[in-house]
Design an enzyme around this catalytic site. Sequence first.
Site, mmCIF file in Angstrom:
data_model
loop_
_atom_site.group_PDB
_atom_site.id
_atom_site.type_symbol
_atom_site.label_atom_id
_atom_site.label_comp_id
_atom_site.label_asym_id
_atom_site.label_seq_id
_atom_site.Cartn_x
_atom_site.Cartn_y
_atom_site.Cartn_z
ATOM 1 N N HIS A 178 0.841 -1.406 0.190
ATOM 2 C CA HIS A 178 0.017 -0.165 0.067
ATOM 3 C C HIS A 178 1.110 1.105 -0.078
ATOM 4 C CE1 HIS A 178 -3.378 2.779 1.703
ATOM 5 N NE2 HIS A 178 -2.407 3.401 2.146
ATOM 6 N N GLU A 179 1.908 1.327 0.991
ATOM 7 C CA GLU A 179 2.645 2.719 0.836
ATOM 8 C C GLU A 179 3.779 2.629 -0.588
ATOM 9 O OE1 GLU A 179 2.051 4.487 3.091
ATOM 10 O OE2 GLU A 179 1.219 3.181 4.505
#
Length: 307
Positions: free
Chosen positions: A142-143
């Site tokens: 996600h990051e």
Amino acid sequence: MKRKAFGRDAGLTSRMVFTGFLLGALYVAFAAVLFNVLNVGLAPMIVISLGLAAFQYYTSDKLALAASGAKVVSADEAPELHAMVDRLCAMADLPKPRVAIVDTDVPNAFATGRSPKHAAVAVTRGLRERLEAKEIEGVLAHELAHIANRDVLVMTLASFFAMLAALLTRFALYAGMFGGGYGRRNDNGGNQVPVWLIVLAVSMVTYAISFVLIRTISRYREYGADRGSALLTGAPEYLMSALQKISGQMTRIPQRDLREMEGMSALFIIPTRVKRATGEWFMDHPPLEKRLARLAEIAREMGRPVA
């Protein structure tokens, strides 16, 4: 697997572009009022705008890491984290960002950096202690999606005109108030509404509308990063599990620890205040249930189990 693994949601992209257009139109209207009412010169506005944008753009990663107390760690200090980031970056065809750890019990993670070559991902001690390896991988993906989508640049462009408007408004207010609250005269020679009052009203409306639009863009970026994580790992169920664990565990963290991290809330994968106190329009993250519903839909399309 190349960068296209992060995928694109055409509907999400079109909504974000439309929101960005509305934000740009708002700033143009605000600038027009400043030009007309305050006679602010074009050159000072450009100089201030570029100065603020450059400062925010080039220092965003350093400021975020310093504000959170994150420490950049080597592969020897955190071999499992580096191995995950190495693998995900290879799959996504991304340069490897710096890896950092925040020594706090608050379970969370964030990414920062003006470009993929100047990025960093940080996870907290609390997140490493509470999540399983596959869940941490989903969070890291996600990051990395935030980095690949250049979300720091997007949010910088979205917000720096708002900062400029606030700065110019403050100057104008001080000038108006300490200068005696001068006003314009009408055609009959009478005093009209003071300039500083006009600027105050316009700035408040501008701030309120830009606040909502910027937060709308921020929510779209979270949906985009969730989708990127799901497509990159091929296992959205682990990110779903991670989001639920982080949100659930956050309620058990002492308020003092949460307050220390509150300044980083907008960057975190889950905000520090998980209980919704305002309407969705004022939130910088989408409601958890909506994120889980979208991930579940992606999981079903991929033939993956839905948690």
